[in-house]
Write an enzyme that holds these catalytic residues in place. Structure first.
Site, PDB file in Angstrom:
ATOM      1  N   ASP A 140       0.857  -1.188   0.000  1.00 43.05           N
ATOM      2  CA  ASP A 140       0.000   0.000   0.000  1.00 43.05           C
ATOM      3  C   ASP A 140       0.895   1.241   0.000  1.00 43.05           C
ATOM      4  O   ASP A 140       1.736   1.405   0.886  1.00 43.05           O
ATOM      5  CB  ASP A 140      -0.878  -0.017   1.249  1.00 43.05           C
ATOM      6  N   LYS A 144      -1.302   9.766   0.812  1.00 42.92           N
ATOM      7  CA  LYS A 144      -1.480  11.034   1.518  1.00 42.92           C
ATOM      8  C   LYS A 144      -0.345  11.242   2.521  1.00 42.92           C
ATOM      9  O   LYS A 144       0.053  10.312   3.227  1.00 42.92           O
ATOM     10  CB  LYS A 144      -2.829  11.073   2.236  1.00 42.92           C
ATOM     11  N   ASP A 176       4.397   0.303  -8.110  1.00 45.46           N
ATOM     12  CA  ASP A 176       4.020   1.054  -9.308  1.00 45.46           C
ATOM     13  C   ASP A 176       3.693   2.501  -8.960  1.00 45.46           C
ATOM     14  O   ASP A 176       3.163   3.232  -9.784  1.00 45.46           O
ATOM     15  CB  ASP A 176       2.806   0.391  -9.985  1.00 45.46           C
ATOM     16  N   PHE A 213      -2.267  -7.774 -10.461  1.00 43.77           N
ATOM     17  CA  PHE A 213      -2.138  -6.399  -9.964  1.00 43.77           C
ATOM     18  C   PHE A 213      -1.142  -5.617 -10.819  1.00 43.77           C
ATOM     19  O   PHE A 213      -1.399  -4.477 -11.205  1.00 43.77           O
ATOM     20  CB  PHE A 213      -1.683  -6.426  -8.506  1.00 43.77           C
ATOM     21  N   GLU A 214       0.001  -6.229 -11.122  1.00 43.87           N
ATOM     22  CA  GLU A 214       1.003  -5.536 -11.924  1.00 43.87           C
ATOM     23  C   GLU A 214       0.515  -5.290 -13.338  1.00 43.87           C
ATOM     24  O   GLU A 214       0.758  -4.229 -13.923  1.00 43.87           O
ATOM     25  CB  GLU A 214       2.301  -6.340 -11.958  1.00 43.87           C
TER      26      GLU A 214
END
Length: 232
Positions: A140, A144, A176, A213-214
């Site tokens: 993750d 922010k 990424d 995901f990639e």
């Protein structure tokens, strides 16, 4: 507890993950019920130290993947590397169930799953110099600024990881999220106990499988950054 003075600065209340509730299908639920008693491990701070030989049934170099998701990378890398044992760590039960089901289908004897907070596993249950490698793939990014303290690749957690790696053991990361990649490189380079195996980012390693995901990240136009450091 396997703690050192600097490592005690890790704040146990700062989670590096989003607590998630995910539905688990009947097939995965059955796999979990059948396989977890033998191949699963609950991370429980204050419990006995982690015993890899007992969990895997042998003594072999150990690799852990922090935040293994659905287990695609763990299973694929374990299949091509039978001489080492692989432990996928996550808080997401459906993903761990999928990992164990995938390992069962592939007859992979060197795969296990751990449920809970990886920081607590590193801090409280793993012995120093006990890991051959640590993988942190697509964590993750906590984009922010006020959430940056929750990132898994931060100086205090990196110190924990380094202390659990054997000399010349490897920490491999991938993301990424370009700002996080730059911060990863900065944090890892600043740790005097680690050495970058490349001049900056690493070329994409051929043994790291491309997960769903990639592929989504690449399809969205986000480049992927790899890093590879070793313990001095």
């Amino acid at each position: 507890m396997f703690t050192q003075e600097k490592e005690s600065q890790v704040a146990p209340h700062i989670r590096t993950f989003h607590p998630r509730r995910g539905r688990i299908g009947a097939g995965r639920a059955q796999a979990l019920a059948r396989l977890w008693p033998q191949y699963g491990y609950e991370i429980e701070p204050g419990g006995p130290p982690f015993d890899a030989a007992a969990l895997f049934g042998r003594r072999a170099p150990l690799v852990i993947e922090i935040g293994c998701g659905m287990g695609e990378a763990v299973a694929a890398m374990a299949a091509s590397d039978p001489g080492r044992d692989y432990l996928g760590v996550d808080v997401h039960t459906p993903g761990l169930a999928n990992l164990l089901a995938t390992a069962e289908r592939g007859a992979l004897r060197n795969v296990r799953a751990a449920r809970g907070d990886a920081v607590e596993l590193l801090r409280d249950l793993l012995a120093p110099d006990s890991l051959d490698a640590v993988h942190v793939f697509f964590p993750d990014p906590w984009p922010k600024a006020r959430h940056h303290k929750r990132r898994i690749i931060r100086s205090d957690v990196v110190a924990l990881i380094r202390g659990r790696l054997r000399p010349d053991g490897t920490l491999r990361c991938a993301t990424d999220w370009a700002p996080y990649a730059a911060r990863m490189l900065e944090v890892l380079t600043a740790d005097a106990g680690l050495s970058n195996r490349h001049a900056g980012y690493a070329p994409r390693p051929g043994d790291r499988p491309q997960t769903k995901f990639e592929r989504r990240a690449l399809a969205a136009g986000r480049p992927v950054f790899d890093l590879e450091f070793t313990r001095r």
